[in-house]
Structure formats: structure tokens, C-alpha cells
Write a protein that holds these residues in place. Structure first.
Motif, PDB file in Angstrom:
ATOM      1  N   PHE A 192     -16.434 -24.968 -52.735  1.00  0.00           N
ATOM      2  CA  PHE A 192     -17.471 -25.875 -52.370  1.00  0.00           C
ATOM      3  C   PHE A 192     -18.518 -25.759 -52.548  1.00  0.00           C
ATOM      4  O   PHE A 192     -19.906 -26.453 -52.041  1.00  0.00           O
ATOM      5  N   SER A 193     -19.039 -24.666 -53.242  1.00  0.00           N
ATOM      6  CA  SER A 193     -20.590 -24.125 -53.507  1.00  0.00           C
ATOM      7  C   SER A 193     -21.423 -25.265 -54.178  1.00  0.00           C
ATOM      8  O   SER A 193     -22.348 -25.492 -53.914  1.00  0.00           O
ATOM      9  N   GLY A 194     -20.607 -25.952 -55.130  1.00  0.00           N
ATOM     10  CA  GLY A 194     -21.246 -26.989 -55.949  1.00  0.00           C
ATOM     11  C   GLY A 194     -21.467 -28.314 -55.329  1.00  0.00           C
ATOM     12  O   GLY A 194     -21.967 -29.087 -55.777  1.00  0.00           O
ATOM     13  N   ILE A 195     -20.874 -28.104 -53.894  1.00  0.00           N
ATOM     14  CA  ILE A 195     -20.821 -29.528 -53.512  1.00  0.00           C
ATOM     15  C   ILE A 195     -21.484 -29.641 -51.900  1.00  0.00           C
ATOM     16  O   ILE A 195     -22.031 -30.654 -51.406  1.00  0.00           O
ATOM     17  N   SER A 196     -21.880 -28.411 -51.635  1.00  0.00           N
ATOM     18  CA  SER A 196     -22.466 -28.197 -50.274  1.00  0.00           C
ATOM     19  C   SER A 196     -23.664 -27.358 -50.533  1.00  0.00           C
ATOM     20  O   SER A 196     -25.137 -27.894 -50.471  1.00  0.00           O
ATOM     21  N   ALA A 197     -23.579 -26.277 -50.512  1.00  0.00           N
ATOM     22  CA  ALA A 197     -24.694 -25.184 -50.664  1.00  0.00           C
ATOM     23  C   ALA A 197     -25.576 -25.192 -51.847  1.00  0.00           C
ATOM     24  O   ALA A 197     -26.961 -25.503 -51.617  1.00  0.00           O
ATOM     25  N   ASN A 198     -25.029 -25.470 -52.938  1.00  0.00           N
ATOM     26  CA  ASN A 198     -26.041 -25.324 -54.057  1.00  0.00           C
ATOM     27  C   ASN A 198     -26.798 -26.760 -54.071  1.00  0.00           C
ATOM     28  O   ASN A 198     -28.107 -26.747 -54.570  1.00  0.00           O
ATOM     29  N   PRO A 199     -26.136 -27.921 -54.029  1.00  0.00           N
ATOM     30  CA  PRO A 199     -27.114 -29.212 -54.177  1.00  0.00           C
ATOM     31  C   PRO A 199     -28.181 -29.210 -53.109  1.00  0.00           C
ATOM     32  O   PRO A 199     -29.147 -29.710 -53.255  1.00  0.00           O
ATOM     33  N   SER A 200     -27.749 -28.572 -51.603  1.00  0.00           N
ATOM     34  CA  SER A 200     -28.859 -28.514 -50.586  1.00  0.00           C
ATOM     35  C   SER A 200     -30.114 -27.535 -51.165  1.00  0.00           C
ATOM     36  O   SER A 200     -31.074 -27.876 -50.845  1.00  0.00           O
ATOM     37  N   VAL A 201     -29.687 -26.500 -51.693  1.00  0.00           N
ATOM     38  CA  VAL A 201     -30.783 -25.478 -52.257  1.00  0.00           C
ATOM     39  C   VAL A 201     -31.309 -26.178 -53.363  1.00  0.00           C
ATOM     40  O   VAL A 201     -32.594 -26.056 -53.414  1.00  0.00           O
ATOM     41  N   GLY A 202     -30.829 -26.903 -54.201  1.00  0.00           N
ATOM     42  CA  GLY A 202     -31.490 -27.684 -55.142  1.00  0.00           C
ATOM     43  C   GLY A 202     -32.471 -28.689 -54.741  1.00  0.00           C
ATOM     44  O   GLY A 202     -33.709 -29.211 -55.341  1.00  0.00           O
TER      45      GLY A 202
ATOM     46  N   ALA B  26     -34.059 -28.538 -51.793  1.00  0.00           N
ATOM     47  CA  ALA B  26     -35.119 -27.680 -51.449  1.00  0.00           C
ATOM     48  C   ALA B  26     -36.052 -27.142 -52.620  1.00  0.00           C
ATOM     49  O   ALA B  26     -37.234 -27.206 -52.395  1.00  0.00           O
ATOM     50  N   SER B  27     -35.360 -26.938 -53.637  1.00  0.00           N
ATOM     51  CA  SER B  27     -36.231 -26.428 -54.995  1.00  0.00           C
ATOM     52  C   SER B  27     -37.233 -27.552 -55.268  1.00  0.00           C
ATOM     53  O   SER B  27     -38.214 -27.463 -55.558  1.00  0.00           O
ATOM     54  N   ASP B  28     -36.707 -28.821 -55.347  1.00  0.00           N
ATOM     55  CA  ASP B  28     -37.393 -30.126 -55.602  1.00  0.00           C
ATOM     56  C   ASP B  28     -38.345 -30.178 -54.948  1.00  0.00           C
ATOM     57  O   ASP B  28     -39.599 -30.562 -55.242  1.00  0.00           O
ATOM     58  N   LEU B  29     -38.242 -30.081 -53.834  1.00  0.00           N
ATOM     59  CA  LEU B  29     -39.564 -30.086 -52.429  1.00  0.00           C
ATOM     60  C   LEU B  29     -40.658 -29.305 -52.833  1.00  0.00           C
ATOM     61  O   LEU B  29     -41.863 -29.633 -52.814  1.00  0.00           O
ATOM     62  N   LEU B  30     -40.217 -27.948 -53.091  1.00  0.00           N
ATOM     63  CA  LEU B  30     -41.303 -26.870 -53.248  1.00  0.00           C
ATOM     64  C   LEU B  30     -41.939 -27.065 -54.709  1.00  0.00           C
ATOM     65  O   LEU B  30     -43.074 -26.889 -54.857  1.00  0.00           O
ATOM     66  N   VAL B  31     -41.040 -27.624 -55.650  1.00  0.00           N
ATOM     67  CA  VAL B  31     -41.855 -27.964 -56.854  1.00  0.00           C
ATOM     68  C   VAL B  31     -42.769 -29.091 -57.020  1.00  0.00           C
ATOM     69  O   VAL B  31     -43.999 -29.004 -57.397  1.00  0.00           O
ATOM     70  N   ALA B  32     -42.594 -30.018 -55.975  1.00  0.00           N
ATOM     71  CA  ALA B  32     -43.447 -31.146 -55.821  1.00  0.00           C
ATOM     72  C   ALA B  32     -44.611 -30.758 -54.930  1.00  0.00           C
ATOM     73  O   ALA B  32     -45.756 -31.440 -55.086  1.00  0.00           O
ATOM     74  N   CYS B  33     -44.488 -29.587 -54.199  1.00  0.00           N
ATOM     75  CA  CYS B  33     -45.438 -29.129 -53.264  1.00  0.00           C
ATOM     76  C   CYS B  33     -46.576 -28.054 -54.213  1.00  0.00           C
ATOM     77  O   CYS B  33     -47.249 -27.405 -53.772  1.00  0.00           O
ATOM     78  N   GLY B  34     -46.089 -27.914 -55.544  1.00  0.00           N
ATOM     79  CA  GLY B  34     -46.974 -27.220 -56.740  1.00  0.00           C
ATOM     80  C   GLY B  34     -46.135 -25.659 -56.570  1.00  0.00           C
ATOM     81  O   GLY B  34     -46.869 -24.655 -57.091  1.00  0.00           O
ATOM     82  N   GLY B  35     -45.276 -25.377 -55.770  1.00  0.00           N
ATOM     83  CA  GLY B  35     -44.417 -24.066 -55.918  1.00  0.00           C
ATOM     84  C   GLY B  35     -43.757 -23.751 -57.124  1.00  0.00           C
ATOM     85  O   GLY B  35     -43.709 -24.472 -58.044  1.00  0.00           O
ATOM     86  N   THR B  36     -43.072 -22.636 -57.264  1.00  0.00           N
ATOM     87  CA  THR B  36     -42.476 -22.149 -58.379  1.00  0.00           C
ATOM     88  C   THR B  36     -40.901 -21.842 -57.892  1.00  0.00           C
ATOM     89  O   THR B  36     -40.662 -21.057 -56.813  1.00  0.00           O
TER      90      THR B  36
ATOM     91  N   ALA C  46     -23.050 -24.628 -60.107  1.00  0.00           N
ATOM     92  CA  ALA C  46     -24.069 -23.467 -60.027  1.00  0.00           C
ATOM     93  C   ALA C  46     -25.317 -24.250 -60.501  1.00  0.00           C
ATOM     94  O   ALA C  46     -26.474 -23.867 -59.697  1.00  0.00           O
ATOM     95  N   ALA C  47     -25.545 -24.803 -61.466  1.00  0.00           N
ATOM     96  CA  ALA C  47     -26.574 -25.459 -61.744  1.00  0.00           C
ATOM     97  C   ALA C  47     -27.303 -26.489 -60.934  1.00  0.00           C
ATOM     98  O   ALA C  47     -28.650 -26.976 -60.980  1.00  0.00           O
ATOM     99  N   ARG C  48     -26.650 -26.755 -59.909  1.00  0.00           N
ATOM    100  CA  ARG C  48     -27.213 -27.614 -58.992  1.00  0.00           C
ATOM    101  C   ARG C  48     -28.391 -26.888 -58.028  1.00  0.00           C
ATOM    102  O   ARG C  48     -29.061 -27.748 -57.401  1.00  0.00           O
ATOM    103  N   LYS C  49     -28.186 -25.638 -57.842  1.00  0.00           N
ATOM    104  CA  LYS C  49     -29.482 -25.028 -57.427  1.00  0.00           C
ATOM    105  C   LYS C  49     -30.725 -25.545 -57.878  1.00  0.00           C
ATOM    106  O   LYS C  49     -31.783 -25.371 -57.033  1.00  0.00           O
ATOM    107  N   GLY C  50     -30.778 -25.898 -59.088  1.00  0.00           N
ATOM    108  CA  GLY C  50     -32.074 -25.930 -59.798  1.00  0.00           C
ATOM    109  C   GLY C  50     -32.648 -27.551 -59.854  1.00  0.00           C
ATOM    110  O   GLY C  50     -33.723 -27.899 -60.138  1.00  0.00           O
TER     111      GLY C  50
END
Length: 509
Positions: free
Chosen positions: A330-340, A342-352, A422-426
Motif C-alpha cells: 500500500f505504500s506506493g498508493i497511499s502514503a508515498n503519493p500523499s508525501v509526493g 506535499a513535496s510538490d506544494l513545498l517546491v512550489a512555495c520555494g522550498g527544498t 517509492a519514487a511517488r514520494k518525489g
């Protein structure tokens, strides 16, 4: 605590990408269960446990298996529709990536609700902001580990940094039962909960979150390149935004020399203004002289570090390391995409953001290289992937061997299946830089960092690169964290959340 929508939770299975020819069982499915998908309808020929995959079309020996829209394996025998995908009928396979012309366009998410958000952090002279304020004590060589332990015993309890739950009192209960002549059955059934309060010293330095003692088994009697890497990693921790100052103990004769450490610090922060104490035992003399001097100078440094207070900081100052460990189907269909996301939101806000564990990017190299901002960044990524995979194969275990027994048991039966999830986190954002171990992260946006697939090594490297927060997804559960970077544990499923309530912060299923 976050849960998925009822619409997803009520489904029997999930086709992740429209190209996929296998689907994921979202709950235990019995033999004979009716499956309907687009123009396909059939009955399952066997039981399928939740998290595992089954074919939605007949597959002939050598046919490809697609998940997440990419090649994740091939079958080694003919399979009928509905067949369970197992290690016995499937083997790892991926496409060969190439560097292509840059044609990637990113549609960033709407961040109107987040762009002005702040957090309370520790502002450093180099412009970085820490989410915590720690003092670290580190040996340059394993010979000094005992002295690090002595400093730990001397400082932590007295300054108010003792572990919240002490297990010493539980041992006292067992000792008393033994003295009373109790049987082994009595001891095994003993209640170890005690109401006896442990003596806690009041925290002397309220603005210092902790004193962290980071022992290791390196620094000498290994290849010189290992000592170079160690010095770079320690320098990364000294210059980390969550670190207020450091005490470093050297023996003197080891491979990892003080001048090497200073050179690595210079690369990362030329004008270091933090308190930095470096002591060498072969110069100081006796253990007592070394420890006394370390205590005096460390205490003085703590006084200075305690003067720093939390102040508001833009979320663009966040540098988040992304990790998954103890992954399940389930990691690749629930937790990892959700973190992904959040990652996009932070990048769009200028974060790293830092995505690591290159063995768990095996199979998605083409997608990731296509997202690199330049050919040179893409070429570095593919070069590191090939180089480290070749080294692993030389030692008898390539990236294909990455899934653990726990991963396989819970549905991740090839490295490519594990990697694609796993790559969905990115997320989906452009890749601005690629880092080798133990390089420092210097560019905002999504960074790829070449680390082993082990959780501890990977998290250690991302913190050394400057991650001031770790988002760690898990499907099976793991206690891994980091001494200087706060680690938020995110569960892919409710059962794990309910089982490990002490280490899971968020559930996503």
C-alpha cells in the motif's frame, strides 16, 4: 491523523495507471470473487491477499508486467487472467533509460493557501533555518566512542536530557522477583509498569532541544575514501541548520584527520560562526584531561547556543528529506503519493526536497531523467545509477535484490515494483540537482541523492545534506529516525497505525 476517502476504501482492487496489466488487491479477496474492469470481467482463480497483485489479462512467458505505467518485471511462465503475481512466476525487468531532449513542463499546484505560511525556527548566520536546536558530540574515529559515552553519561541526565521513559526501574522489578525466588513463569508474566517516578533534572538550557552523541565504527583501518566520506558527512552535520554547535573528539593517528574535517567544513560553510570544539586525545594526554577539557568547553558552548531563540521563518526555508522503510503493497498508493503531493506544494512555495535511495529508483530512471532541468543533471543521475548498480553486482547483489523478505511478503516482489511506488514520494516537480553521498544540498526544488537503500544510511545522508525535517513513510513499521532532524512517521495502513501508536504520527489508509 488522515484517512483515505470512502470511495477508495470500498474498492476491491486498484488499477494504478491505465497502462497497467496488473492490479492491487485493496483487501483480502476470495477465490471466485467477481472482477470487472472496463471491458474485462472474470472470476479470481485463487485467493488474493490484500496488497498483492493479480493479472487482468492473460500473460505469456516473457511478457512484460506494467505498474504505475512502467515496466516492473516479466513473467517466466504462462499466466491466465486473474493469476496472482508471485516471486515464482515473475522476475525483475526494467527499460534501459537514455538522456532525451528537455521537453518536460510542470504544472505546479495552487499554493495560495500555503505561500505565506511560516514556522518557528532557529535562524543561522548562513541564512538557513533550523527546525530544532541541537548540540552534537561526534568522534572522528571509532577509538573515541568510549569517551563519547563518558561525555553522554556526564551531560545528558544532569542537564535535563534524560530519556523520558527509563527502563532501569523495569529491570529493578525483575531483579526483585528473582531475589524473591519467583519462577521463570512468574517473571515472564510480570507487570513491568511502575508508578515509581524517575528523578528528572530540570532542563537547564530551554532553547537547546538536545545534546546528541553520534558514535560510529569508521575513521581508520578502512579505505581512505571511507575516511574522506566520513569527514564530509560529519561536516554536513556540523553545518546543519538544526545544529547549534559541536564537540569533536579525535585520537590523533587515524586516517580521518582534523585538517580533512576542516577542509570539508570550509566547502560547506566557509565562514562558520557556530561554536566548534575539536580536541585530540594524543595531544591532551590522560583521559581525565581530555574529558575535563571537553566538559568545560562544551558547557561554555551550550551557554552560547542557548541564547538563540525560535523566530518566524518562511516555509521556503524547509528542506525535507523523503524516506520510506518497511514498505508494503500500500505504500506506493497511499502514503508515498500523499508525501509526493506535499513535496510538490513545498517546491512550489520555494522550498527544498531530497529524494534518496537510488536502488529504489531502479525502473523509473527514464521518468526521472526526463524531469531533470538539464542534460548534465540527467547524465549525472544515470551515471550514478549505473555506477553504483555495477558495484553492487560486483559484490553479488545488484539493485534487483533490494526487496526484503518483509517487502516481498507484503506484495513488493520485484525491485522495480518497489521502486515505482517509492519514487511517488518525489511528486511531479522538476529535478533541480543530483547529489552524490555525502554532498550538501545547495539548490531549492527537488534533489535526487545517491544513497544506499538502507533506511539508516539514507536518512543519515539526507540530514548530512541539510534536510531539517524528514517525512518517513512505512507500511510494516520501523523505529528509524535521526538525531538532529525531526522525523515524521506516516503509515500506509490503519492496522500498522493501531499497532505502533508510539512511533506513527499519521495514517493514510
Amino acid at each position: 491523523m488522515i484517512s483515505t476517502s470512502p470511495q477508495i476504501a470500498d474498492k476491491k482492487f486498484l488499477q494504478i495507471h491505465r497502462w497497467d496489466n496488473v492490479v492491487v488487491a485493496l483487501r483480502d479477496l476470495q477465490k471466485g470473487t467477481s472482477v470487472e474492469l472496463d471491458n474485462t470481467a472474470f472470476f479470481l482463480p485463487q485467493n488474493v491477499t490484500a496488497k498483492h497483485k493479480f493479472a487482468i489479462a492473460p500473460l505469456l512467458k516473457g511478457d512484460p508486467i506494467f505498474m504505475y505505467g512502467v515496466l516492473v518485471g516479466k513473467v517466466n511462465l504462462d499466466l491466465t487472467v486473474g493469476s496472482l503475481i508471485t516471486p515464482q512466476n515473475t522476475f525483475h525487468a526494467t527499460d534501459d533509460p537514455v538522456v532525451k531532449e528537455r521537453m518536460f513542463e510542470w504544472k505546479s499546484p495552487n499554493v495560495g493557501k500555503f505561500i505565506d505560511k511560516t514556522f518557528m525556527g532557529y535562524h543561522r548566520p548562513d541564512g538557513k533555518v533550523g527546525t530544532a536546536n541541537h548540540w552534537i558530540v561526534v568522534p572522528l574515529v571509532y577509538c573515541e566512542n568510549r569517551n563519547i559515552d563518558i561525555l553522554k553519561e556526564a551531560l545528558t541526565g544532569q542537564l535535563g536530557y534524560s530519556r523520558k521513559e527509563s527502563y532501569k526501574s523495569k529491570t529493578d522489578i525483575l531483579i526483585e522477583l528473582y531475589r524473591q525466588g519467583k519462577t521463570n513463569d512468574d517473571i515472564l508474566a510480570a507487570n513491568l509498569n511502575t508508578d515509581s517516578p524517575q528523578k528528572q533534572h530540570k532542563k537547564l538550557f530551554p532553547n537547546i532541544d538536545g545534546i546528541k552523541f553520534l558514535t560510529h565504527q569508521m575513521g581508520c583501518c578502512s579505505p581512505r575514501t571511507d575516511s574522506d566520506t566520513l569527514c564530509g558527512l560529519i561536516a554536513g552535520y556540523i553545518t546543519h541548520p538544526n545544529v547549534a554547535g559541536a564537540t569533536i573528539l579525535s585520537l590523533g593517528c587515524q586516517n580521518a584527520q582534523i585538517h580533512m574535517l576542516k577542509s570539508e567544513i570550509e566547502k560547506r560553510e566557509p565562514n562558520l560562526k557556530k561554536p566548534l570544539i575539536i580536541l585530540e586525545q594524543q595531544q591532551e594526554g590522560t583521559e581525565k584531561k581530555l574529558i575535563d577539557e571537553a566538559l568545560r568547553q562544551t558547557f561554555a558552548g551550550l551557554i552560547e547556543a542557548n541564547k538563540i531563540e525560535r523566530q518566524p521563518a518562511s516555509i521556503s526555508k524547509l528542506c525535507i528529506g523523503l524516506e520510506c522503510g518497511g514498505s508494503d503493497g500500500f505504500s506506493g498508493i497511499s502514503a508515498n503519493p500523499s508525501v509526493g503531493y506535499a513535496s510538490d506544494l513545498l517546491v512550489a512555495c520555494g522550498g527544498t526536497v531530497i529524494l534518496s535511495e537510488f536502488p529504489e529508483l531502479c525502473g523509473v530512471e527514464q521518468e526521472l531523467s526526463d524531469r531533470c532541468v538539464s542534460n548534465s543533471v540527467a547524465e549525472k543521475f544515470l551515471h550514478l545509477m549505473k555506477t553504483y548498480n555495477a558495484r553492487a553486482e560486483k559484490d553479488g547483489s545488484g539493485f534487483y535484490a533490494n526487496p526484503t523478505e518483509g517487502n516481498i511478503k507484503d506484495g513488493l516482489i520485484t525491485d522495480a515494483i518497489k521502486s515505482a511506488g517509492a519514487a511517488r514520494k518525489g511528486g511531479t516537480s522538476p529535478i533541480t540537482d543530483v547529489l552524490d553521498y555525502p554532498e550538501k544540498c545547495t539548490k531549492s526544488g527537488l534533489n535526487l541523492m545517491c544513497t544506499p537503500g538502507g533506511d539508516v544510511e539514507s536518512v543519515t545522508a539526507m540530514a548530512g545534506a541539510g534536510a531539517n525535517l524528514i517525512l518517513f513513510t512505512t507500511g510494516l513499521g520501523t523505529p528509524t529516525g535521526n538525531p538532529v532532524a525531526p522525523t515524521i512517521k506516516i503509515s500506509s495502513n490503519t492496522a500498522l497505525y493501531n499497532k505502533m501508536t508510539d512511533i506513527i504520527d499519521i495514517k493514510l489508509w
